[in-house]
Design an enzyme around this catalytic site. Structure first.
Site, PDB file in Angstrom:
ATOM      1  N   ASN A 192       2.855  18.603  -7.542  1.00 37.89           N
ATOM      2  CA  ASN A 192       2.622  19.631  -8.560  1.00 37.89           C
ATOM      3  C   ASN A 192       1.388  20.453  -8.243  1.00 37.89           C
ATOM      4  O   ASN A 192       1.369  21.684  -8.418  1.00 37.89           O
ATOM      5  CB  ASN A 192       2.469  18.986  -9.945  1.00 37.89           C
ATOM      6  N   GLU A 228       7.945  11.789 -14.199  1.00 39.63           N
ATOM      7  CA  GLU A 228       8.610  11.728 -12.901  1.00 39.63           C
ATOM      8  C   GLU A 228       9.289  10.385 -12.673  1.00 39.63           C
ATOM      9  O   GLU A 228       9.563  10.008 -11.538  1.00 39.63           O
ATOM     10  CB  GLU A 228       7.614  12.015 -11.764  1.00 39.63           C
TER      11      GLU A 228
END
Length: 315
Positions: A192, A228
């Site tokens: 990210n 996640e």
């Protein structure tokens, strides 16, 4: 067409009819862009008296700034094309509030087919909009409570929890094994940070769809567990079957080859997997089993990631 063009003439009959309705009638001369008429009801609704509505500029400036550009551009383009139309927008009141308006517009042409005037009615649709907003809010709440993850379109945590409870009881009753895989995307924070959260979302979608291809059984479920993390529910799967599905998940992701420049595992996205198999019994509850599987996931991550750790709980 001539009958329509005289609808708003200063006839006492027409005026009485128009001014007795809740809808607010108006007429704009196309050549001058000036109001030829607007119903006096406008003052009760918005606070602006009829005399203050001089031109289309007054109409535009008394519109919520967030709605103004899109609505004005739409209405002008439709009017220029001679197309009847309607538009919803927030009209500003004189005391700085706003009212939801629906403007229904009829384009009047002359004998040559050229636009001569616009005739319309304004309707107060504030209550309708409030109802729509409540329904939209309710729909969003239902989506949260539904069984589908809004980002990845696979099952969500609620769907897994419901399915896990049912399959646990079925496995206990039928004396059948039950397996669960917990998967965590390796180095996802770094992903990210490097590629941005939008690309991170795309990555999760790709992973979800890839994991879905690894399932065999008709009752198998892959779900987004949170962030996640993903979870796979494998009814009637023994330890060997659970390991095969876990390895298939890794193999499919390897083939997918999602680039991750900061990953030490081949510069691609990988997952760590904790797997567990159990024959449900009275001395072990579902939470205890999930905790044991989660400990295997922790072990997989602690042992270098991109690997599978498995535990089989005996009765």
């Amino acid at each position: 067409m001539s009958d329509e063009s005289t609808l708003l003439d200063d006839s006492a009959v027409y005026r009485t009819l128009l001014e007795s309705t809740k809808a607010i009638p108006w007429k704009i001369d196309w050549a001058t862009k000036k109001f030829a008429y607007i119903g006096p009801q406008i003052e009760a609704l918005l606070g602006w008296n009829a005399e203050s509505w001089v031109s289309v500029e007054d109409w535009a400036m008394r519109m919520h700034p967030e709605d103004r550009e899109a609505v004005v551009n739409f209405c002008v383009s439709q009017s220029q094309a001679g197309v009847d139309h309607e538009a919803d927008y927030r009209a500003l009141t004189r005391d700085n509030g706003y009212v939801w308006i629906r403007d229904v517009v009829h384009v009047v042409r002359n004998g040559s087919g050229e636009v001569e005037a616009l005739i319309g009615f304004m309707f107060d649709i504030t209550e309708r909009k409030k109802t729509e907003e409540k329904l939209l809010s309710l729909q969003k709440e239902l989506e949260v409570l539904s069984f589908k993850d809004s980002l990845t379109n696979i099952a969500n945590r609620r769907r897994f929890d419901t399915g896990f409870e049912l399959e646990w009881e079925r496995a206990r009753s039928d004396r059948q094994p039950l397996s669960v895989l917990l998967l965590d995307v390796d180095f996802f924070k770094q992903y990210n940070d490097l590629y941005g959260h939008t690309q991170g979302d795309h990555c999760l979608v790709d992973i979800a769809q890839t994991l879905s291809l690894a399932l065999d059984g008709p009752r198998d479920i892959v779900a987004r567990y949170g962030g996640e993390e993903f979870v796979v529910l494998l009814p009637e799967a023994d330890a060997g079957a659970a390991r095969r599905v876990a390895e298939r998940c890794q193999r499919l992701l390897q083939k997918k080859a999602i680039v991750h420049a900061l990953s030490p595992h081949g510069r691609r996205v990988t997952v760590s997997i904790g797997a567990g198999t159990v024959l449900p019994h009275e001395r072990l509850d579902r939470a205890g089993f999930i905790k044991a599987v989660d400990q295997q996931l922790y072990l997989a991550k602690n042992n270098g990631r991109d690997r599978v750790e498995h535990v089989q709980l005996e009765p």
